[in-house]
Scaffold this active site. Sequence first.
Site, PDB file in Angstrom:
ATOM      1  N   VAL A  20       5.180  -1.190   2.791  1.00 22.38           N
ATOM      2  CA  VAL A  20       5.973  -0.615   1.712  1.00 22.38           C
ATOM      3  C   VAL A  20       7.168   0.179   2.233  1.00 22.38           C
ATOM      4  O   VAL A  20       8.150   0.371   1.507  1.00 22.38           O
ATOM      5  CB  VAL A  20       5.096   0.282   0.807  1.00 22.38           C
ATOM      6  CG1 VAL A  20       4.699   1.572   1.539  1.00 22.38           C
ATOM      7  CG2 VAL A  20       5.792   0.589  -0.508  1.00 22.38           C
ATOM      8  N   ASP A  21       7.118   0.641   3.489  1.00 22.28           N
ATOM      9  CA  ASP A  21       8.228   1.438   4.024  1.00 22.28           C
ATOM     10  C   ASP A  21       9.347   0.531   4.530  1.00 22.28           C
ATOM     11  O   ASP A  21       9.830   0.637   5.661  1.00 22.28           O
ATOM     12  CB  ASP A  21       7.740   2.388   5.125  1.00 22.28           C
ATOM     13  CG  ASP A  21       6.949   1.688   6.205  1.00 22.28           C
ATOM     14  OD1 ASP A  21       6.538   0.523   5.991  1.00 22.28           O
ATOM     15  OD2 ASP A  21       6.730   2.302   7.265  1.00 22.28           O
ATOM     16  N   HIS A  44       6.968 -10.609  15.539  1.00 21.51           N
ATOM     17  CA  HIS A  44       7.327  -9.195  15.627  1.00 21.51           C
ATOM     18  C   HIS A  44       8.729  -9.047  16.228  1.00 21.51           C
ATOM     19  O   HIS A  44       9.043  -9.670  17.253  1.00 21.51           O
ATOM     20  CB  HIS A  44       6.302  -8.464  16.500  1.00 21.51           C
ATOM     21  CG  HIS A  44       6.345  -6.985  16.375  1.00 21.51           C
ATOM     22  ND1 HIS A  44       7.385  -6.220  16.866  1.00 21.51           N
ATOM     23  CD2 HIS A  44       5.470  -6.109  15.816  1.00 21.51           C
ATOM     24  CE1 HIS A  44       7.156  -4.948  16.617  1.00 21.51           C
ATOM     25  NE2 HIS A  44       5.994  -4.847  15.979  1.00 21.51           N
ATOM     26  N   GLU A  97      -3.399  -4.786  13.166  1.00 20.51           N
ATOM     27  CA  GLU A  97      -2.452  -5.735  13.759  1.00 20.51           C
ATOM     28  C   GLU A  97      -3.053  -6.411  14.995  1.00 20.51           C
ATOM     29  O   GLU A  97      -2.823  -7.601  15.245  1.00 20.51           O
ATOM     30  CB  GLU A  97      -1.152  -5.029  14.123  1.00 20.51           C
ATOM     31  CG  GLU A  97      -0.059  -5.983  14.628  1.00 20.51           C
ATOM     32  CD  GLU A  97       1.260  -5.260  14.820  1.00 20.51           C
ATOM     33  OE1 GLU A  97       2.101  -5.305  13.891  1.00 20.51           O
ATOM     34  OE2 GLU A  97       1.446  -4.640  15.885  1.00 20.51           O
ATOM     35  N   ASP A 157      14.202  -4.423  12.312  1.00 20.31           N
ATOM     36  CA  ASP A 157      14.505  -2.995  12.398  1.00 20.31           C
ATOM     37  C   ASP A 157      15.880  -2.880  13.046  1.00 20.31           C
ATOM     38  O   ASP A 157      16.102  -3.432  14.140  1.00 20.31           O
ATOM     39  CB  ASP A 157      13.443  -2.291  13.249  1.00 20.31           C
ATOM     40  CG  ASP A 157      13.564  -0.777  13.201  1.00 20.31           C
ATOM     41  OD1 ASP A 157      14.711  -0.265  13.200  1.00 20.31           O
ATOM     42  OD2 ASP A 157      12.517  -0.104  13.189  1.00 20.31           O
ATOM     43  N   PHE A 182       0.850  -1.186   0.000  1.00 17.74           N
ATOM     44  CA  PHE A 182       0.000   0.000   0.000  1.00 17.74           C
ATOM     45  C   PHE A 182       0.887   1.238   0.000  1.00 17.74           C
ATOM     46  O   PHE A 182       1.690   1.431   0.922  1.00 17.74           O
ATOM     47  CB  PHE A 182      -0.923   0.008   1.213  1.00 17.74           C
ATOM     48  CG  PHE A 182      -2.077  -0.943   1.088  1.00 17.74           C
ATOM     49  CD1 PHE A 182      -3.354  -0.476   0.799  1.00 17.74           C
ATOM     50  CD2 PHE A 182      -1.885  -2.308   1.227  1.00 17.74           C
ATOM     51  CE1 PHE A 182      -4.424  -1.343   0.667  1.00 17.74           C
ATOM     52  CE2 PHE A 182      -2.946  -3.191   1.102  1.00 17.74           C
ATOM     53  CZ  PHE A 182      -4.221  -2.709   0.814  1.00 17.74           C
ATOM     54  N   ALA A 183       0.742   2.045  -1.044  1.00 18.31           N
ATOM     55  CA  ALA A 183       1.501   3.294  -1.161  1.00 18.31           C
ATOM     56  C   ALA A 183       0.501   4.436  -1.282  1.00 18.31           C
ATOM     57  O   ALA A 183       0.242   4.959  -2.372  1.00 18.31           O
ATOM     58  CB  ALA A 183       2.428   3.246  -2.366  1.00 18.31           C
ATOM     59  N   ILE A 184      -0.086   4.794  -0.148  1.00 20.52           N
ATOM     60  CA  ILE A 184      -1.119   5.827  -0.102  1.00 20.52           C
ATOM     61  C   ILE A 184      -0.474   7.163   0.268  1.00 20.52           C
ATOM     62  O   ILE A 184       0.383   7.238   1.147  1.00 20.52           O
ATOM     63  CB  ILE A 184      -2.205   5.478   0.932  1.00 20.52           C
ATOM     64  CG1 ILE A 184      -2.733   4.056   0.709  1.00 20.52           C
ATOM     65  CG2 ILE A 184      -3.341   6.496   0.880  1.00 20.52           C
ATOM     66  CD1 ILE A 184      -3.461   3.848  -0.595  1.00 20.52           C
ATOM     67  N   THR A 224       1.548  -6.564  23.411  1.00 24.60           N
ATOM     68  CA  THR A 224       0.612  -5.433  23.338  1.00 24.60           C
ATOM     69  C   THR A 224      -0.668  -5.833  22.609  1.00 24.60           C
ATOM     70  O   THR A 224      -1.096  -5.187  21.650  1.00 24.60           O
ATOM     71  CB  THR A 224       1.267  -4.221  22.656  1.00 24.60           C
ATOM     72  OG1 THR A 224       1.776  -4.624  21.371  1.00 24.60           O
ATOM     73  CG2 THR A 224       2.390  -3.659  23.492  1.00 24.60           C
TER      74      THR A 224
END
Length: 363
Positions: free
Chosen positions: A215-216, A236, A306, A329, A124-126, A248
Site C-alpha cells: 500500500v505504500d 525486485h 518475501e 523505487d 494491507f493498511a494496518i 538475499t
Amino acid sequence: MDRTRIRVFFKCSAPLIFWLCLLSTFFLGFFWQTSEGHWLNRGISILCETQRLSRNKTDLLDNSPEIELPRMVYTKAHIFKPLRTDVLTVTPWFAPIVWEGSYNLDILNEQFRQKNMTVGLTIFAIKKYVVFLQRFLETAETYFMVGHRVKYYVFTDRPEAVPNVTVKDGREIVPLKVQNYSRWQEISMRRMEIISYFSKQRFINEVGFLVCVDVDMRFNDHVGVEILSELFDTIHPGFYASERKAFTYERRNNSKAFIPQDEGDFYYAGGFFGGTVDKVYQLTKKCHEAIMADKNRSMEAIWQEESHLNKYFVYHKPTKILSPEYLWDNNFGSPQFLKKKRFLAVPKNHAVIRNRRNSHLKC
C-alpha cells in the site's frame, strides 16, 4: 460287451435327456424375462438417456449466443523482428517477462473482456499505514485495470479510516477488518495467512484474478491485463541484474525458506504478486505453513514472507513475470532499459511509520 451296454443306455435315456433339456430351456427363458430382461431393459434405457443428454449438450453448444467481436486493426508481428532485443522477454520455462513494447494492449484487453471477469486487488493498511490509502486508491483509479471491473480489498484494523474515494462504475472499495500486531515484521508475515483464508472463504466466489501489492506505493503509469496469468510475480528492482550469489535468499538450512547457492532464477519482490484465486491460495497457504513452521522453531526468515515467496517460486515456477517497471523505487535512478515506471514506492520515514507513535505523519 461294454460298448453294447453303453449304446443301450443312451438309447433308453434319450427321451429323458430330451425332456430335461426342454424344461431347462423353459426355466431359463422365464428367468431371463423376469430378472435379466429387467436389467437389459434398464441398460437400454440408460443408454438412450445418455444419448438424449449428449444431444441436448450438443444442441446447447450449437445454440449458445455468438459473441460479437469488434474489428481490430493492429501491426502484424514479424518472426525476424522481435519487439524487444535489449532485455530478456521469455524465461527458460517459456514464461513471458512483461516489458513496455513487448505486447499489444488492445488485443489483450479484448481477450480479457471475453472472459467477463473481475480483478481483485488486495492491500494491507494496518495501523499507521492507512496514511497511504488516499493516494494509492486515487492513482489506482487512474491507472489500474482501466475499463475493467475491480474490487479493492483493503485489509485494515481501522475500517473507519478508509478514505471515501470515488470509484468508476463496476469498481468497489471493500474494507476488511483484521487484527494488528505489535511488530511490523509480524504484520508482514501474517499477510500470507490472511490472503489464504479470504481466498478460500470469499475471493474465489467474487473475482477471477487476485493482485496482491504493497500500500505504500502509487500508480504512476498504466498497469492492466497484461500482468494477469495463473501465477505471477515481479523482479525486485534491487536485483534485476544480479547473479544468484548476490540474492538475499534465506541461506540458513534449518529454515523452511532455505534456498541453496546453486538454485533460484530471479529475486522476486513480495510487494507485487498474484494470479488466479486458486493459485494464489496455494501459494499463500504454503508460505503461511512454512512461516509457522519456522516460528515454532523460534526462527524468522531474513525477509519474512518475501523469503518464503522466493522459496515457493524456485519449485513452482511463475507462468508470467513482471519486469521492474511494475515495482520501482526512484532511489535506483532511471536506467535506459526502463521505458516506464508504472508502480512507484512512496518516499517515507520507515522509523516513523513502523515504530514510533506519531499522529502527524508526513510521507
